[in-house]
Design an enzyme around this catalytic site. Structure first.
Site, short mmCIF file in Angstrom:
data_model
loop_
_atom_site.label_atom_id
_atom_site.label_comp_id
_atom_site.label_asym_id
_atom_site.label_seq_id
_atom_site.Cartn_x
_atom_site.Cartn_y
_atom_site.Cartn_z
N HIS A 131 -5.34 1.08 10.45
CA HIS A 131 -6.63 0.40 10.60
C HIS A 131 -7.06 0.43 11.97
O HIS A 131 -7.98 -0.32 12.44
CB HIS A 131 -6.47 -1.21 10.14
CG HIS A 131 -5.59 -1.47 9.02
ND1 HIS A 131 -4.91 -2.52 8.75
CD2 HIS A 131 -5.42 -0.61 7.75
CE1 HIS A 131 -4.44 -2.48 7.56
NE2 HIS A 131 -4.82 -1.57 6.97
N GLU A 149 0.82 -1.24 -0.10
CA GLU A 149 0.01 -0.08 -0.06
C GLU A 149 0.87 1.30 0.03
O GLU A 149 0.38 2.34 0.50
CB GLU A 149 -1.03 0.01 1.18
CG GLU A 149 -1.89 -1.12 1.09
CD GLU A 149 -3.23 -0.78 2.02
OE1 GLU A 149 -4.38 -0.80 1.54
OE2 GLU A 149 -3.00 -0.81 3.31
N HIS A 193 -11.89 0.07 5.94
CA HIS A 193 -10.43 -0.25 6.03
C HIS A 193 -9.57 0.20 7.03
O HIS A 193 -8.98 -0.28 8.01
CB HIS A 193 -9.89 0.24 4.56
CG HIS A 193 -8.24 0.11 4.14
ND1 HIS A 193 -8.03 -0.08 3.06
CD2 HIS A 193 -7.48 -0.39 5.05
CE1 HIS A 193 -6.69 -0.34 3.16
NE2 HIS A 193 -6.44 -0.72 4.42
N HIS A 229 -0.78 5.80 7.79
CA HIS A 229 -1.89 4.99 7.29
C HIS A 229 -2.16 4.06 8.53
O HIS A 229 -1.24 3.11 8.94
CB HIS A 229 -1.86 4.15 5.99
CG HIS A 229 -2.74 3.03 5.42
ND1 HIS A 229 -4.07 3.14 5.85
CD2 HIS A 229 -2.46 1.68 5.62
CE1 HIS A 229 -4.85 2.19 5.59
NE2 HIS A 229 -3.88 1.51 5.39
MN MN Z 1 -4.35 -0.79 4.88
#
Ligand code: MN
Length: 278
Positions: free
Chosen positions: A138, A117, A206, A136
């Site tokens: 979760h 990602e 996500h 980033h």
């Molecule tokens: Mn992810």
């Protein structure tokens, strides 16, 4: 006579122990803050340490689990960014940091595995020249807000940056049924467009992305986005409409937070630095 002798030596041993402890602590800080990176010669050791500290503290807080990542735009080449090789955030060290271009290609992979990602980071750095760091996660706290129609709002002064508005990006809108991951540049670009000029974008089903003018700011925002989401769910459960920060309050509080960020960063750094020392 004997008692005085014992007292004198006890005092000396205590002082010696203190000096050894100070020397060890100083040596430990020196190791992690000053040693140039073997994997990225010429990179600023303090920036590489920020990425490792940010990854580890967010893992400690449960904002990152085995997945997620922290990156920084290269201070010497704005078209490059720095992030770890593919590794659980709690394990990242300065030596794991690699350099990438804005197409997500590693500059010198040397056989190391890279994050699938990485296009999240590449396309946000391309779209937002003001952004110097991207996180980033979760984060469990934000997932309910990513799948419901209730917008995430700023509950108090630390997550003030949320008062600008928090868009929700849905990968299905442009790409249909996928494995939910930002696995190429086109998907990354769609996400960066949804982020717009905001500090945080939620990713439906996500997680989220937080951005900032420094690694410290992006990590701070990733953490307080998770805290805010949990508090907002509590406030909504109490019933009635919560009294959120206004955009004006948010803008003012965000400026103040960025000025005093070193106070909390130094606390977080102190907590995880012993785990970085070899
Ligand atoms: Mn992810």
């Amino acid at each position: 006579m004997t008692r005085r002798f014992v007292a004198r030596w006890t005092g000396r041993i205590t002082r010696l122990g203190f000096l050894i402890a100070v020397a060890l602590l100083a040596g430990r800080a020196e190791i992690s803050a000053q040693t140039p990176s073997a994997s990225l010669p010429g990179a600023d050791p303090a920036l590489l340490e920020d990425i490792a500290v940010g990854s580890r503290i967010l893992a400690d807080f449960g904002v990152l689990d085995g997945f997620g990542h922290v990156s920084a735009r290269s201070p010497t080449n704005p078209n490059h960014f720095l992030m770890s090789r593919s590794l659980a955030p709690a394990l990242v060290t300065p030596d794991d940091i690699m350099e990438f271009d804005l197409d997500g290609n590693p500059v010198d992979a040397r056989g190391r595995k890279v994050f699938l990602e990485r296009f999240i980071h590449a396309e946000i750095y391309r779209a937002r020249p003001d952004v110097m760091s991207v996180v980033h996660t979760h984060s469990a706290g934000v997932i309910p807000f990513s799948v419901s129609k209730v917008p995430l709002r700023a509950m108090y002064h630390n997550p003030a940056f949320l008062a600008r508005g928090v868009p929700v990006w849905d990968i299905r809108k442009d790409f249909g049924d996928t494995n939910m991951l930002v696995s190429n540049a086109a998907i990354g670009k769609s996400l960066a467009t949804a982020l717009g000029d905001k500090a945080v974008v939620l990713m439906r089903g996500h997680g989220d992305v937080a951005v900032g003018p420094s690694v410290k700011a992006a990590v701070f925002r990733a953490y307080y986005t998770d805290v805010d989401a949990k508090l907002q769910a509590q406030a909504l459960a109490l019933g009635g409409e919560p009294n959120y920060l206004t955009p004006g309050e948010g803008e003012k509080a965000d400026k103040t937070n960025l000025v005093v960020i070193d106070r909390i960063w130094n606390l977080w750094r102190m907590k995880v630095l012993p785990t970085l020392a070899k």
